[in-house]
Write an enzyme that holds these catalytic residues in place. Sequence first.
Site, short mmCIF file in Angstrom:
data_model
loop_
_atom_site.label_atom_id
_atom_site.label_comp_id
_atom_site.label_asym_id
_atom_site.label_seq_id
_atom_site.Cartn_x
_atom_site.Cartn_y
_atom_site.Cartn_z
N HIS B 39 1.14 -1.25 0.07
CA HIS B 39 -0.11 -0.16 -0.01
C HIS B 39 0.96 1.42 -0.11
O HIS B 39 0.59 2.24 -0.73
CB HIS B 39 -1.00 -0.05 1.36
CG HIS B 39 -2.13 -0.67 1.02
ND1 HIS B 39 -2.48 -1.97 0.86
CD2 HIS B 39 -3.48 -0.12 0.66
CE1 HIS B 39 -3.69 -2.31 0.65
NE2 HIS B 39 -4.32 -0.91 0.36
N LYS B 104 -10.68 -7.52 7.38
CA LYS B 104 -11.46 -7.96 8.47
C LYS B 104 -11.27 -6.78 9.47
O LYS B 104 -10.18 -6.06 9.58
CB LYS B 104 -11.16 -9.07 9.07
CG LYS B 104 -9.63 -9.29 9.60
CD LYS B 104 -9.49 -10.63 10.23
CE LYS B 104 -8.22 -10.57 11.01
NZ LYS B 104 -8.05 -10.10 12.17
#
Lengths: 283, 186
Positions: B39, B104
């Site tokens: 990222h 999650k």
Amino acid sequence: MREIAYEDIVKAVKNMVIHTATNLPEDAMKKLQEAHEKEKSPVAKKVLEQLLENAEIARTEKRPLCQDTGLAVYFVKVGQDVKITGGLLKDAINEGTEQGYIEGYLRASTCDCFTRENLKEKIGYNLPAVIHIDLVEGDKIEIEYAAKGGGSENVSRARVLAPAQGREGVIDFVKDVISEAGPNPCPPIIVGVGIGGTFEKAAISSKYALFREAGQPNPDPDVAEFEKELLFELNKLGIGAMGMGGTETVLAVHVEKNPCHIASLPVSVNVQCHSSRHSHITL
Amino acid sequence: MSQVHYLTTPLSDEDVENLKAGDIVYLSGTIFTARDAAHKRLVDLIENKEELPFQLDGAVIYFVGPTPPKPGDPIGSAGPTTSYRMDSYSPTLIKHGLKGMIGKGKRNQDVKEACKKYKAVYFGATGGAGALLGKLIKEAKVIAYEELGPEAIRMLRVENFPVTVINDAYGNDLYEEGRKQYEVKD
């Protein structure tokens, strides 16, 4: 003195590591099934169904239950009448761990704290293991093992309370920790609580509490009662499986209580995700 | 009431607009994996106006660091990792076309705002169901940052990959709403 060979320890640890990654132990399986039966939320029930199916696939196809195959944590009880031949106990456990993680196609998850560089080349594949050793009577070695994932460690907390905060203070602290954790530690969870001792004693006790068979009460009836009370309180939070809302958030609470200093009330909460991968061997 | 959708990537604005927190989605098509390290690199590329290793427009990113594949398998176990670690990067990617994220755990307010403003969704997959989810990944190929190991960017082809909408494009949050419904107040 009874002699145990270094190589035998390596082999036993390796086999245990490989087996544990793909086989959810019976106690955890039973707790998940109970949660599945009791759960009131249809969304959470569906999640629990997936977890049971996942355990079945992992077992029959020998696929790791979770991609986070954890850091390897051991509690080792060495009988003082045992002599280990051919090397050091810690080296044997580390070597068995490395072999197990490589041969079982498990993930190497140890890295440097600041550079975040994976240490599989520099130190070893998923090494070092976290090893707690205790010397006990007898001529055997008992090795208890857990593959401990990162998500549930990340929400674990320790604090030293003021003695006046007492029992209620401990309940509030545990509730705050689990409430704040919400969906992150992969509920339904098992909660290990270490109370008393010194700062580090409380933390290690909370970890060791998770090595108990899920739902097995503390042998001290007062502590067992406290475990029940905490379980009831925590399931009121409504977090549910994977945090999507539900009645079954906590599968079991295990408390280890130690005498402490007159000035302190240390408490530590260590969280175990639903994939409670643990195992033990006696040599 | 929770609805069930079958969607194929890339996702359009219309696909996203039809999703509500709590809906179940079976995703098929191509998705991309990325964790923290990847990222950071993607956001650096955007800031330097350089080309990304994949087309971000309509893309879905899966936060996962799989286990190594056994011989003959495309991938090992591959369940979601905790998403908050990507919170500081996701809004930039959403602004530049990302439509879906799978992970999650909770997201921060910036991510939820970005989902509303640019029409994107955050899906939850079942954490700890790595064996089951890994089986639904039919192909996997490292397309960038191989040196990051489990954190490299992979292109995955998935079939009916089960996810639940946690944060939709309307500001709803299943974690907050679901919990409120089952919380017992003293």
